[in-house]
Design a protein around this motif. Structure first.
Motif, PDB file in Angstrom:
ATOM      1  N   SER A  50       0.833  -1.183   0.000  1.00  0.00           N
ATOM      2  CA  SER A  50       0.000   0.000   0.000  1.00  0.00           C
ATOM      3  C   SER A  50       0.875   1.244   0.000  1.00  0.00           C
ATOM      4  N   ALA A  51       0.312   2.365  -0.403  1.00  0.00           N
ATOM      5  CA  ALA A  51       1.052   3.631  -0.368  1.00  0.00           C
ATOM      6  C   ALA A  51       0.795   4.328   0.960  1.00  0.00           C
ATOM      7  N   SER A  52       1.858   4.862   1.542  1.00  0.00           N
ATOM      8  CA  SER A  52       1.766   5.555   2.827  1.00  0.00           C
ATOM      9  C   SER A  52       2.950   6.495   2.929  1.00  0.00           C
ATOM     10  N   PRO A  53       2.805   7.628   3.617  1.00  0.00           N
ATOM     11  CA  PRO A  53       3.950   8.544   3.748  1.00  0.00           C
ATOM     12  C   PRO A  53       5.120   7.912   4.488  1.00  0.00           C
ATOM     13  N   THR A  54       4.864   6.950   5.360  1.00  0.00           N
ATOM     14  CA  THR A  54       5.921   6.347   6.173  1.00  0.00           C
ATOM     15  C   THR A  54       6.244   4.946   5.678  1.00  0.00           C
ATOM     16  N   LEU A  55       7.501   4.739   5.263  1.00  0.00           N
ATOM     17  CA  LEU A  55       7.925   3.412   4.809  1.00  0.00           C
ATOM     18  C   LEU A  55       7.869   2.440   5.988  1.00  0.00           C
ATOM     19  N   THR A  56       7.110   1.376   5.830  1.00  0.00           N
ATOM     20  CA  THR A  56       6.887   0.413   6.909  1.00  0.00           C
ATOM     21  C   THR A  56       6.929  -0.992   6.336  1.00  0.00           C
ATOM     22  N   VAL A  57       7.674  -1.873   6.996  1.00  0.00           N
ATOM     23  CA  VAL A  57       7.734  -3.273   6.585  1.00  0.00           C
ATOM     24  C   VAL A  57       7.265  -4.128   7.756  1.00  0.00           C
ATOM     25  N   ALA A  58       6.142  -4.808   7.593  1.00  0.00           N
ATOM     26  CA  ALA A  58       5.600  -5.663   8.641  1.00  0.00           C
ATOM     27  C   ALA A  58       5.706  -7.106   8.174  1.00  0.00           C
ATOM     28  N   VAL A  59       6.437  -7.915   8.922  1.00  0.00           N
ATOM     29  CA  VAL A  59       6.617  -9.316   8.540  1.00  0.00           C
ATOM     30  C   VAL A  59       6.034 -10.219   9.623  1.00  0.00           C
ATOM     31  N   THR A  60       5.288 -11.217   9.216  1.00  0.00           N
ATOM     32  CA  THR A  60       4.853 -12.278  10.119  1.00  0.00           C
ATOM     33  C   THR A  60       5.539 -13.555   9.675  1.00  0.00           C
ATOM     34  N   VAL A  61       6.082 -14.285  10.650  1.00  0.00           N
ATOM     35  CA  VAL A  61       6.852 -15.485  10.339  1.00  0.00           C
ATOM     36  C   VAL A  61       6.196 -16.698  10.991  1.00  0.00           C
ATOM     37  N   PHE A  62       6.256 -17.817  10.293  1.00  0.00           N
ATOM     38  CA  PHE A  62       5.704 -19.076  10.787  1.00  0.00           C
ATOM     39  C   PHE A  62       6.830 -20.088  10.949  1.00  0.00           C
ATOM     40  N   GLY A  63       6.690 -20.951  11.946  1.00  0.00           N
ATOM     41  CA  GLY A  63       7.719 -21.952  12.191  1.00  0.00           C
ATOM     42  C   GLY A  63       7.137 -23.275  12.638  1.00  0.00           C
ATOM     43  N   ASP A  64       8.004 -24.290  12.616  1.00  0.00           N
ATOM     44  CA  ASP A  64       7.591 -25.660  12.929  1.00  0.00           C
ATOM     45  C   ASP A  64       8.486 -26.223  14.030  1.00  0.00           C
ATOM     46  N   LEU A  65       7.892 -26.929  14.978  1.00  0.00           N
ATOM     47  CA  LEU A  65       8.654 -27.463  16.124  1.00  0.00           C
ATOM     48  C   LEU A  65       9.218 -28.863  15.866  1.00  0.00           C
ATOM     49  N   GLU A  66       8.891 -29.463  14.734  1.00  0.00           N
ATOM     50  CA  GLU A  66       9.431 -30.789  14.389  1.00  0.00           C
ATOM     51  C   GLU A  66       9.253 -31.786  15.522  1.00  0.00           C
ATOM     52  N   GLU A  67       8.095 -31.724  16.182  1.00  0.00           N
ATOM     53  CA  GLU A  67       7.722 -32.667  17.249  1.00  0.00           C
ATOM     54  C   GLU A  67       8.586 -32.571  18.493  1.00  0.00           C
ATOM     55  N   ARG A  68       9.294 -31.422  18.652  1.00  0.00           N
ATOM     56  CA  ARG A  68       9.994 -31.187  19.913  1.00  0.00           C
ATOM     57  C   ARG A  68       9.160 -30.233  20.772  1.00  0.00           C
ATOM     58  N   GLU A  69       9.509 -30.161  22.051  1.00  0.00           N
ATOM     59  CA  GLU A  69       8.913 -29.115  22.876  1.00  0.00           C
ATOM     60  C   GLU A  69       9.592 -27.786  22.543  1.00  0.00           C
ATOM     61  N   ALA A  70       8.843 -26.711  22.616  1.00  0.00           N
ATOM     62  CA  ALA A  70       9.439 -25.391  22.412  1.00  0.00           C
ATOM     63  C   ALA A  70      10.384 -25.071  23.569  1.00  0.00           C
ATOM     64  N   VAL A  71      11.435 -24.288  23.273  1.00  0.00           N
ATOM     65  CA  VAL A  71      12.346 -23.833  24.326  1.00  0.00           C
ATOM     66  C   VAL A  71      11.877 -22.445  24.768  1.00  0.00           C
ATOM     67  N   LEU A  72      11.346 -22.356  25.980  1.00  0.00           N
ATOM     68  CA  LEU A  72      10.823 -21.090  26.488  1.00  0.00           C
ATOM     69  C   LEU A  72      11.912 -20.343  27.256  1.00  0.00           C
ATOM     70  N   ARG A  73      11.574 -19.164  27.745  1.00  0.00           N
ATOM     71  CA  ARG A  73      12.528 -18.416  28.566  1.00  0.00           C
ATOM     72  C   ARG A  73      12.548 -18.931  29.997  1.00  0.00           C
ATOM     73  N   SER A  74      11.556 -19.726  30.342  1.00  0.00           N
ATOM     74  CA  SER A  74      11.278 -20.023  31.749  1.00  0.00           C
ATOM     75  C   SER A  74      11.851 -21.332  32.261  1.00  0.00           C
ATOM     76  N   GLY A  75      12.561 -22.090  31.405  1.00  0.00           N
ATOM     77  CA  GLY A  75      12.964 -23.444  31.819  1.00  0.00           C
ATOM     78  C   GLY A  75      14.348 -23.552  32.435  1.00  0.00           C
ATOM     79  N   GLY A  76      15.069 -22.429  32.589  1.00  0.00           N
ATOM     80  CA  GLY A  76      16.431 -22.478  33.129  1.00  0.00           C
ATOM     81  C   GLY A  76      16.446 -22.920  34.584  1.00  0.00           C
ATOM     82  N   ARG A  77      17.508 -23.673  34.977  1.00  0.00           N
ATOM     83  CA  ARG A  77      17.612 -24.170  36.347  1.00  0.00           C
ATOM     84  C   ARG A  77      18.992 -23.849  36.900  1.00  0.00           C
ATOM     85  N   PRO A  78      19.097 -23.631  38.226  1.00  0.00           N
ATOM     86  CA  PRO A  78      20.425 -23.441  38.830  1.00  0.00           C
ATOM     87  C   PRO A  78      21.337 -24.594  38.448  1.00  0.00           C
TER      88      PRO A  78
END
Ligand SMILES: [Mg+2]
Length: 347
Positions: A138-166
């Motif tokens: 679309s035309a707009s005064p402000t150059l803007t690039v919006a990207v949405t990305v899709f991904g696949d976990l290949e049957e693994r669990e996702a690695v979250l920020r919350s799983g770290g352990r001492p």
């Protein structure tokens, strides 16, 4: 309707959105996982795992980039890189992108083609097989690039920020501080007398400091390292977009641990950066600790599980926050205060 450029080259306004899209489409990367690509009302992408990992990232002229510094090619590359890194940071593999672009009517079609080239070559270099399956223009005064990305976990669990352990080890794949060093060079050497970005100074800067300027304008995150981390048993992960201290703090908070960075490892990172950018040597440690936008993958691993391509930076221990060698991080970094003052200029 906007006229063509002075030399008669077509613009988004003179050619129209439909003709512009016809010029762009053939240059976009094809997605291996696309069952139906661009051209219909919506695309169809295979999701072998059954779950879809989704993220989105917006680049807006002004706060996120400057046209005086970033070429359209750089912009396409960076839009791909930052989005791919967010999928990698989950331990997933990216599959496809959707790109929405708004550009001033005066934008030459050649610039839109170059942006598509950056998207294509960024995907090919960082995540081969990932392609653009759809989008909008679309035309707009402000150059803007919006990207949405899709991904696949290949049957693994996702690695979250919350799983770290001492007891876990903290490690990084990719660079630290190089994108920020590039930004510092841009602010110091590619501005006019009022401190505004000046394209006329770019050729000289790019020829002298190509690698660091490129680290900022067209970064190369280690996308494949996300999958590697997940396979190695990473307990927590993110991509460093806002600086090591801040992003390590996010893992510490989400995981309920303290992260103690190793002073020797940080000194080695700073020494490598100082060697590449001697004029920034006095700020190298501050750039390593506070510089964002390299999108390196920062992950926690059980001891002995750190995979090839990762450098150990510290460890997770009982407590909260981020320390360096057991001490408060703010107290041990010379130049930290001036770095924070400087970083404010990036808006
Ligand atoms: Mg992220």
């Amino acid at each position: 309707v906007q006229a063509a450029t002075d030399d008669g080259a077509p613009t988004l306004g003179s050619a129209g959105e439909r003709a512009a899209l016809q010029r762009i489409f053939p240059r976009l990367p094809a997605a291996e996982h696309a069952l139906l690509g661009p051209g219909d009302d919506a695309a169809i992408v295979a999701a072998p795992d059954g779950r879809v990992v989704i993220s989105t990232d917006l680049l807006v002229h002004g706060p996120d980039f400057r046209r005086a510094w970033s070429s359209p090619y750089d912009l396409g590359w960076k839009a791909a890189a930052t989005n791919l890194a967010d999928i990698a940071a989950m331990g997933a593999v990216p599959t496809a992108l959707v790109v929405a672009l708004a550009a001033p009517a005066s934008t030459p079609l050649a610039d839109l083609e170059a942006l598509a080239d950056g998207l294509r070559e960024g995907c090919a270099a960082l995540a081969p097989g990932v392609g653009v399956v759809g989008g909008d223009l679309s035309a707009s005064p402000t150059l803007t690039v919006a990207v949405t990305v899709f991904g696949d976990l290949e049957e693994r669990e996702a690695v979250l920020r919350s799983g770290g352990r001492p007891g876990d080890v903290l490690a990084i794949a990719g660079s630290l501080g190089r994108a920020a060093a590039g930004l510092a060079l841009l602010f110091e050497r590619a501005v006019d007398e009022h401190g505004e970005p000046d394209a006329r100074r770019m050729p000289a800067l790019r020829s002298k400091h190509a690698a660091l300027v490129e680290a900022q304008l067209a970064p190369r995150p280690a996308i494949a390292a996300g999958r590697l981390a997940a396979l190695a048993g990473a307990t927590a992960m993110l991509d460093v977009s806002d600086g090591l201290l801040l992003d390590a703090g996010r893992i510490a908070e989400a995981s309920g641990v303290r992260i103690d960075l190793d002073a020797g490892a940080l000194a080695a990172e700073a020494a490598a950066l100082a060697e590449e950018a001697p004029t920034l040597a006095d700020r190298a440690l501050a750039l390593v600790l506070g510089g964002g936008e390299d999108h390196g993958l920062l992950a926690a691993f059980p001891p002995g599980a750190v995979p090839h391509g990762y450098r150990v930076l510290g460890r997770l221990v009982d407590g909260a926050g981020v320390t360096v060698g057991g001490r408060d991080s703010g107290a041990v970094v010379p130049g930290w205060d001036s770095f924070e003052a400087w970083d404010g200029r990036t808006g």
